[in-house]
Scaffold this active site. Structure first.
Site, PDB file in Angstrom:
ATOM      1  N   CYS A 154       6.455  -4.798   5.826  1.00 36.63           N
ATOM      2  CA  CYS A 154       7.167  -5.900   5.177  1.00 36.63           C
ATOM      3  C   CYS A 154       6.125  -6.850   4.614  1.00 36.63           C
ATOM      4  O   CYS A 154       5.162  -6.411   3.992  1.00 36.63           O
ATOM      5  CB  CYS A 154       8.211  -6.534   6.093  1.00 36.63           C
ATOM      6  SG  CYS A 154       7.652  -7.053   7.741  1.00 36.63           S
ATOM      7  N   ASN A 155       6.271  -8.159   4.815  1.00 33.45           N
ATOM      8  CA  ASN A 155       5.390  -9.113   4.138  1.00 33.45           C
ATOM      9  C   ASN A 155       4.076  -9.404   4.861  1.00 33.45           C
ATOM     10  O   ASN A 155       3.199 -10.018   4.291  1.00 33.45           O
ATOM     11  CB  ASN A 155       6.126 -10.415   3.859  1.00 33.45           C
ATOM     12  CG  ASN A 155       6.896 -10.340   2.558  1.00 33.45           C
ATOM     13  OD1 ASN A 155       6.494  -9.668   1.622  1.00 33.45           O
ATOM     14  ND2 ASN A 155       8.021 -11.023   2.502  1.00 33.45           N
TER      15      ASN A 155
END
Length: 199
Positions: A154-155
């Site tokens: 993800c981030n």
């Protein structure tokens, strides 16, 4: 902006867009590995490091403080049996093409830029989309005996989307030993100047 500066700026943009031979790169991925080419739905993409020594992170990627919760630092291992990997291991998976690399972020983040070769299965949809990863529906939920090797991201280290998705997958019967977690995510990928595409 004076015309001469505008012409210079345009010339630099054109030069930056030209392909660079691997033997001409100043910033390699590793000493022996200047680039990695991966197959994507749009065709082959060559992943390389940013070559501009003055390049800097900006915007959301340069932020160091986010409210916790929800943006709390994630553990190295999001669930027992899951293997956490770094960039080189993720590049191996992408280049080999045997594992599914999953961008588990919401679609708006995915369309803003992702790792070449990644597919988007948002963390809040993963429980309904395990069939795309080799699981078969059964009376109790999912039969994941034929599940594919996957790597989720993800981030970055402060993002809980892929750890949440991983826990949902395991609860549904996905074998933890077939799951990889790229904890560095987009923030570290961008920090290292690796290629990002807009799907």
């Amino acid at each position: 902006m004076p015309l001469s500066r505008l012409v210079l700026a345009l010339a630099l943009l054109v030069l930056a867009a030209l392909p660079v031979r691997a033997d001409e790169l100043r910033v390699n991925i590793t000493r022996e590995r200047p680039t990695v080419t991966v197959t994507t739905a749009a065709g082959p993409v060559t992943i390389r490091r940013e070559q501009d020594p003055d390049a800097r992170l900006s915007g959301d990627w340069a932020r160091v403080a986010r409210d916790c919760p929800p943006f709390c630092i994630q553990p190295m291992v999001p669930a027992p049996g899951v293997t956490t990997i770094g960039e080189l291991e993720l590049l191996d998976l992408l280049e080999g093409g045997t594992a599914v690399v999953i961008d588990s972020r919401t679609r708006d983040w995915f369309t803003g830029g992702t790792i070449p070769g990644a597919v988007n299965i948002p963390y809040d949809e993963i429980g309904d989309r395990l069939g795309e990863l080799g699981c078969e529906p059964d009376f109790e939920g999912w039969d994941c005996t034929a599940a594919r090797e996957v790597a989720l991201f993800c981030n970055g280290p402060w993002c809980g989307q892929s750890p949440s998705a991983i826990r949902v997958m395991i609860a549904a019967g996905y074998p933890a030993e077939r799951i990889r977690y790229y904890r560095g995510g987009m923030q570290v990928w961008r920090l290292l100047g690796l290629t990002v595409i807009r799907p």
